[in-house]
Design a protein around this motif. Sequence first.
Motif, PDB file in Angstrom:
ATOM      1  N   ASP A 128       0.833  -1.212   0.000  1.00  0.00           N
ATOM      2  CA  ASP A 128       0.000   0.000   0.000  1.00  0.00           C
ATOM      3  C   ASP A 128       0.864   1.257   0.000  1.00  0.00           C
ATOM      4  N   LEU A 129       2.146   1.123  -0.360  1.00  0.00           N
ATOM      5  CA  LEU A 129       3.083   2.235  -0.299  1.00  0.00           C
ATOM      6  C   LEU A 129       3.512   2.693  -1.687  1.00  0.00           C
ATOM      7  N   LEU A 130       3.815   3.993  -1.813  1.00  0.00           N
ATOM      8  CA  LEU A 130       4.333   4.538  -3.062  1.00  0.00           C
ATOM      9  C   LEU A 130       5.851   4.371  -3.094  1.00  0.00           C
ATOM     10  N   LEU A 131       6.289   3.131  -3.177  1.00  0.00           N
ATOM     11  CA  LEU A 131       7.717   2.844  -3.165  1.00  0.00           C
ATOM     12  C   LEU A 131       8.307   2.976  -4.564  1.00  0.00           C
ATOM     13  N   PRO A 132       9.583   3.304  -4.655  1.00  0.00           N
ATOM     14  CA  PRO A 132      10.245   3.261  -5.969  1.00  0.00           C
ATOM     15  C   PRO A 132      10.153   1.845  -6.537  1.00  0.00           C
ATOM     16  N   SER A 133      10.187   1.728  -7.849  1.00  0.00           N
ATOM     17  CA  SER A 133      10.051   0.410  -8.478  1.00  0.00           C
ATOM     18  C   SER A 133      11.378  -0.323  -8.590  1.00  0.00           C
ATOM     19  N   GLU A 134      12.493   0.380  -8.334  1.00  0.00           N
ATOM     20  CA  GLU A 134      13.811  -0.237  -8.428  1.00  0.00           C
ATOM     21  C   GLU A 134      14.678   0.237  -7.272  1.00  0.00           C
ATOM     22  N   GLY A 135      15.821  -0.407  -7.132  1.00  0.00           N
ATOM     23  CA  GLY A 135      16.738  -0.040  -6.063  1.00  0.00           C
ATOM     24  C   GLY A 135      16.519  -0.894  -4.833  1.00  0.00           C
ATOM     25  N   HIS A 136      17.210  -0.545  -3.771  1.00  0.00           N
ATOM     26  CA  HIS A 136      17.122  -1.304  -2.524  1.00  0.00           C
ATOM     27  C   HIS A 136      16.825  -0.372  -1.352  1.00  0.00           C
ATOM     28  N   LEU A 137      16.071  -0.889  -0.401  1.00  0.00           N
ATOM     29  CA  LEU A 137      15.877  -0.221   0.881  1.00  0.00           C
ATOM     30  C   LEU A 137      16.693  -0.979   1.920  1.00  0.00           C
ATOM     31  N   LEU A 138      17.578  -0.278   2.619  1.00  0.00           N
ATOM     32  CA  LEU A 138      18.375  -0.874   3.674  1.00  0.00           C
ATOM     33  C   LEU A 138      17.837  -0.386   5.012  1.00  0.00           C
ATOM     34  N   PHE A 139      17.553  -1.320   5.890  1.00  0.00           N
ATOM     35  CA  PHE A 139      16.999  -0.996   7.199  1.00  0.00           C
ATOM     36  C   PHE A 139      18.053  -1.218   8.280  1.00  0.00           C
ATOM     37  N   PHE A 140      18.133  -0.253   9.200  1.00  0.00           N
ATOM     38  CA  PHE A 140      19.071  -0.309  10.319  1.00  0.00           C
ATOM     39  C   PHE A 140      18.309   0.014  11.593  1.00  0.00           C
ATOM     40  N   SER A 141      18.612  -0.702  12.666  1.00  0.00           N
ATOM     41  CA  SER A 141      17.960  -0.380  13.935  1.00  0.00           C
ATOM     42  C   SER A 141      18.609  -1.155  15.066  1.00  0.00           C
ATOM     43  N   TRP A 142      18.231  -0.751  16.290  1.00  0.00           N
ATOM     44  CA  TRP A 142      18.709  -1.367  17.525  1.00  0.00           C
ATOM     45  C   TRP A 142      17.511  -1.552  18.433  1.00  0.00           C
ATOM     46  N   PRO A 143      17.013  -2.790  18.597  1.00  0.00           N
ATOM     47  CA  PRO A 143      15.784  -2.990  19.380  1.00  0.00           C
ATOM     48  C   PRO A 143      15.920  -2.641  20.850  1.00  0.00           C
ATOM     49  N   GLY A 144      17.162  -2.469  21.341  1.00  0.00           N
ATOM     50  CA  GLY A 144      17.349  -2.084  22.735  1.00  0.00           C
ATOM     51  C   GLY A 144      17.485  -0.595  22.924  1.00  0.00           C
ATOM     52  N   SER A 145      17.183   0.188  21.881  1.00  0.00           N
ATOM     53  CA  SER A 145      17.386   1.632  21.949  1.00  0.00           C
ATOM     54  C   SER A 145      16.407   2.305  22.892  1.00  0.00           C
ATOM     55  N   VAL A 146      16.926   3.186  23.734  1.00  0.00           N
ATOM     56  CA  VAL A 146      16.088   4.048  24.573  1.00  0.00           C
ATOM     57  C   VAL A 146      16.401   5.507  24.250  1.00  0.00           C
ATOM     58  N   SER A 147      16.990   5.718  23.086  1.00  0.00           N
ATOM     59  CA  SER A 147      17.376   7.056  22.663  1.00  0.00           C
ATOM     60  C   SER A 147      16.145   7.928  22.443  1.00  0.00           C
ATOM     61  N   PRO A 148      16.204   9.212  22.816  1.00  0.00           N
ATOM     62  CA  PRO A 148      15.090  10.119  22.547  1.00  0.00           C
ATOM     63  C   PRO A 148      15.019  10.537  21.084  1.00  0.00           C
ATOM     64  N   SER A 149      15.968  10.073  20.269  1.00  0.00           N
ATOM     65  CA  SER A 149      15.909  10.337  18.833  1.00  0.00           C
ATOM     66  C   SER A 149      15.422   9.076  18.127  1.00  0.00           C
ATOM     67  N   SER A 150      15.555   9.025  16.816  1.00  0.00           N
ATOM     68  CA  SER A 150      15.121   7.850  16.072  1.00  0.00           C
ATOM     69  C   SER A 150      15.931   6.631  16.481  1.00  0.00           C
ATOM     70  N   ALA A 151      15.256   5.476  16.556  1.00  0.00           N
ATOM     71  CA  ALA A 151      15.912   4.234  16.957  1.00  0.00           C
ATOM     72  C   ALA A 151      16.448   3.457  15.767  1.00  0.00           C
ATOM     73  N   GLY A 152      16.524   4.091  14.627  1.00  0.00           N
ATOM     74  CA  GLY A 152      17.028   3.410  13.451  1.00  0.00           C
ATOM     75  C   GLY A 152      17.083   4.336  12.255  1.00  0.00           C
ATOM     76  N   GLN A 153      17.478   3.775  11.125  1.00  0.00           N
ATOM     77  CA  GLN A 153      17.603   4.543   9.891  1.00  0.00           C
ATOM     78  C   GLN A 153      17.111   3.704   8.724  1.00  0.00           C
ATOM     79  N   VAL A 154      16.830   4.398   7.627  1.00  0.00           N
ATOM     80  CA  VAL A 154      16.536   3.750   6.355  1.00  0.00           C
ATOM     81  C   VAL A 154      17.409   4.410   5.297  1.00  0.00           C
TER      82      VAL A 154
END
Length: 226
Positions: free
Chosen positions: A23-49
């Motif tokens: 249901d997303l308007l994703l690009p039709s090519e390329g790659h999405l790389l996901f990064f995260s830390w499930p133990g994060s208690v940071s007040p900022s984002s707990a990951g990146q894309v």
Amino acid sequence: MPTPAYPFVASVDLAALPAGGTDLLLPSEGHLLFFSWPGSVSPSSAGQVVYVPAGVAVTERDRQESWNAGGVEEYRVMFAGYPRGPLRASFGVSLPYHACVTLPGGQDTVCIPGHPRAEELVGVWEKTQGDIAPAGALQIGGYSDEEAVYLDPVEDAVSAAVQAVQAGRWGGPVSADPADWVLLADWFAGADVAGWEGSTVHWVIQREDLAARRLERAFASVYWNP
């Protein structure tokens, strides 16, 4: 680009996803790389894309480069539990797991307006979902889920994003209206990382950022029910 500050979770080949498969308007090519830390208690984002367009020159990096810098054994043990091997796409039904929403002003929560039996419907879905559309390790799009759902997890993630901007720990602008956001991906981290059962990472993104392919603007939040 700089090495992401969070460990690598998964890479999704967008060309391998059939058109209209999400249901997303994703690009039709390329790659999405996901990064995260499930133990994060940071007040900022707990990951990146990171979005890597097709044809862009890349070089391989050590997937543990950023995380081993701390030298903390607990971190290495957790990271060793991250999933390995290929991801295989499957398509299924996605329905809401939550029955309540926060009223404007953020003071009170009520049953989803117009759906007085939402809680009962959620209960039925929870009992049947495993037979109809079993959850995988990584979900792209759809409705967000976590171990104990009350409000839409996207709503909680948006609230965290707004607070991070207000604290100067994440760049704006951001909308405080969950309707302006969408779930990019869920990672049921507790299925892979021992000791973090019940942990889920949610990557959310504003609809206008997704449409403009500003996928680096995705915000990650962590829910953990220890």
